[in-house]
Design an enzyme around this catalytic site. Sequence first.
Site, PDB file in Angstrom:
ATOM      1  N   GLY A   7     -41.754 -57.785 -91.068  1.00 32.82           N
ATOM      2  CA  GLY A   7     -40.583 -58.655 -91.006  1.00 32.82           C
ATOM      3  C   GLY A   7     -39.348 -57.902 -90.563  1.00 32.82           C
ATOM      4  O   GLY A   7     -38.215 -58.251 -90.934  1.00 32.82           O
ATOM      5  N   ALA A   9     -37.763 -57.655 -87.771  1.00 33.62           N
ATOM      6  CA  ALA A   9     -36.920 -58.140 -86.685  1.00 33.62           C
ATOM      7  C   ALA A   9     -35.737 -58.981 -87.141  1.00 33.62           C
ATOM      8  O   ALA A   9     -34.827 -59.253 -86.351  1.00 33.62           O
ATOM      9  CB  ALA A   9     -37.765 -58.952 -85.686  1.00 33.62           C
ATOM     10  N   GLY A  11     -33.312 -60.701 -90.820  1.00 38.25           N
ATOM     11  CA  GLY A  11     -33.066 -60.846 -92.239  1.00 38.25           C
ATOM     12  C   GLY A  11     -33.122 -59.545 -93.020  1.00 38.25           C
ATOM     13  O   GLY A  11     -32.611 -58.503 -92.599  1.00 38.25           O
ATOM     14  N   ILE A  12     -33.753 -59.602 -94.180  1.00 43.29           N
ATOM     15  CA  ILE A  12     -33.839 -58.442 -95.070  1.00 43.29           C
ATOM     16  C   ILE A  12     -34.608 -57.312 -94.416  1.00 43.29           C
ATOM     17  O   ILE A  12     -34.247 -56.135 -94.553  1.00 43.29           O
ATOM     18  CB  ILE A  12     -34.477 -58.855 -96.408  1.00 43.29           C
ATOM     19  CG1 ILE A  12     -33.555 -59.817 -97.166  1.00 43.29           C
ATOM     20  CG2 ILE A  12     -34.785 -57.630 -97.274  1.00 43.29           C
ATOM     21  CD1 ILE A  12     -34.188 -60.463 -98.379  1.00 43.29           C
ATOM     22  N   ASP A  40     -49.444 -61.858 -85.490  1.00 39.40           N
ATOM     23  CA  ASP A  40     -49.488 -62.746 -86.647  1.00 39.40           C
ATOM     24  C   ASP A  40     -50.363 -62.102 -87.715  1.00 39.40           C
ATOM     25  O   ASP A  40     -51.589 -62.027 -87.566  1.00 39.40           O
ATOM     26  CB  ASP A  40     -50.058 -64.110 -86.221  1.00 39.40           C
ATOM     27  CG  ASP A  40     -50.081 -65.120 -87.367  1.00 39.40           C
ATOM     28  OD1 ASP A  40     -49.838 -64.727 -88.527  1.00 39.40           O
ATOM     29  OD2 ASP A  40     -50.353 -66.299 -87.094  1.00 39.40           O
ATOM     30  N   LEU A  41     -49.763 -61.652 -88.793  1.00 41.25           N
ATOM     31  CA  LEU A  41     -50.494 -60.903 -89.816  1.00 41.25           C
ATOM     32  C   LEU A  41     -51.425 -61.779 -90.632  1.00 41.25           C
ATOM     33  O   LEU A  41     -52.214 -61.257 -91.424  1.00 41.25           O
ATOM     34  CB  LEU A  41     -49.513 -60.191 -90.737  1.00 41.25           C
ATOM     35  CG  LEU A  41     -48.657 -59.104 -90.072  1.00 41.25           C
ATOM     36  CD1 LEU A  41     -47.667 -58.518 -91.068  1.00 41.25           C
ATOM     37  CD2 LEU A  41     -49.533 -58.008 -89.478  1.00 41.25           C
ATOM     38  N   SER A 113     -39.422 -63.000-104.702  1.00 43.39           N
ATOM     39  CA  SER A 113     -38.296 -63.939-104.750  1.00 43.39           C
ATOM     40  C   SER A 113     -38.028 -64.284-106.205  1.00 43.39           C
ATOM     41  O   SER A 113     -38.941 -64.246-107.050  1.00 43.39           O
ATOM     42  CB  SER A 113     -38.631 -65.221-103.983  1.00 43.39           C
ATOM     43  OG  SER A 113     -37.681 -66.241-104.262  1.00 43.39           O
ATOM     44  N   TYR A 147     -44.081 -72.238-102.151  1.00 41.10           N
ATOM     45  CA  TYR A 147     -43.250 -71.037-102.056  1.00 41.10           C
ATOM     46  C   TYR A 147     -43.190 -70.320-103.404  1.00 41.10           C
ATOM     47  O   TYR A 147     -43.413 -69.104-103.488  1.00 41.10           O
ATOM     48  CB  TYR A 147     -41.849 -71.415-101.586  1.00 41.10           C
ATOM     49  CG  TYR A 147     -40.938 -70.223-101.408  1.00 41.10           C
ATOM     50  CD1 TYR A 147     -41.060 -69.396-100.296  1.00 41.10           C
ATOM     51  CD2 TYR A 147     -39.967 -69.912-102.349  1.00 41.10           C
ATOM     52  CE1 TYR A 147     -40.241 -68.285-100.132  1.00 41.10           C
ATOM     53  CE2 TYR A 147     -39.138 -68.817-102.195  1.00 41.10           C
ATOM     54  CZ  TYR A 147     -39.283 -68.005-101.081  1.00 41.10           C
ATOM     55  OH  TYR A 147     -38.474 -66.904-100.929  1.00 41.10           O
TER      56      TYR A 147
END
Length: 249
Positions: A7, A9, A11-12, A40-41, A113, A147
């Site tokens: 991830g 590229a 945001g966090i 795509d992991l 999260s 989520y």
Amino acid sequence: MTIAITGSASGIGAATAAALTAAGHDIIGIDLKDADITGDLTDPALRAAAVEQVVARSGGVLDGLVLCAGVGPQVPDPMRIVEINYRSTIALLDALLPALRKGESPAAVVVSSVASTHIPWDKNPVATGTEAEAFAQAGDYAGSYAYAASKNAVTVAVRQRAVEWGAAGVRLNTVAPGSVDTPLLQAGMDDPRYGEAIRNFTSPVGRNGRPDEIAALIAYLLGPHAGFIHGAQFVIDGGTDAQARPTAV
């Protein structure tokens, strides 16, 4: 240190890559695009190829791993939310353990999260393999359910690995952000089901988090001053969890 980041590229993940690069570390970025390694992991073949490329780029030795890749509740297919946030994340984590074992004071951080606290493991349909039925019953809010379930599952999976990873000499922790100003949060605000609630919510400190604030915590957990921190989850949410669960310990 050589550190792989999924991830990377946006945001966090992007903030973490920037912070660690500025600190002089070598970063291997992994994302769908705009990264050193793309793919795509959730696809087992592409995930295996990504692992091979990380091993090749690192010479088989990783000092750190940060798993930031994830999606929010607005994704139409709730099963894909679980696949991205939980199953593919843990599969990649396990696949890179051999490289981490060869690193110098190695550590891994998984981004969970604060939503992971919204459902207990014994009530999580991921734990019983009943996700499809549970999400179908949730109707329009299946994404929100998925989520929370996926983030709870990934947190539990990390804690379940604490003994094995500790014996292997690799520290492993999670961070649990609340609302952070990222493209993922913006996508949720743009969704007609969740947008109003997200826009109207304010943490006790009166604002959303910034990606660089989460990155700073991740960098600390990877570093030498966090040497006795293992198997833990760090909530970084502006007081949201304390507001919702003031008696939880």
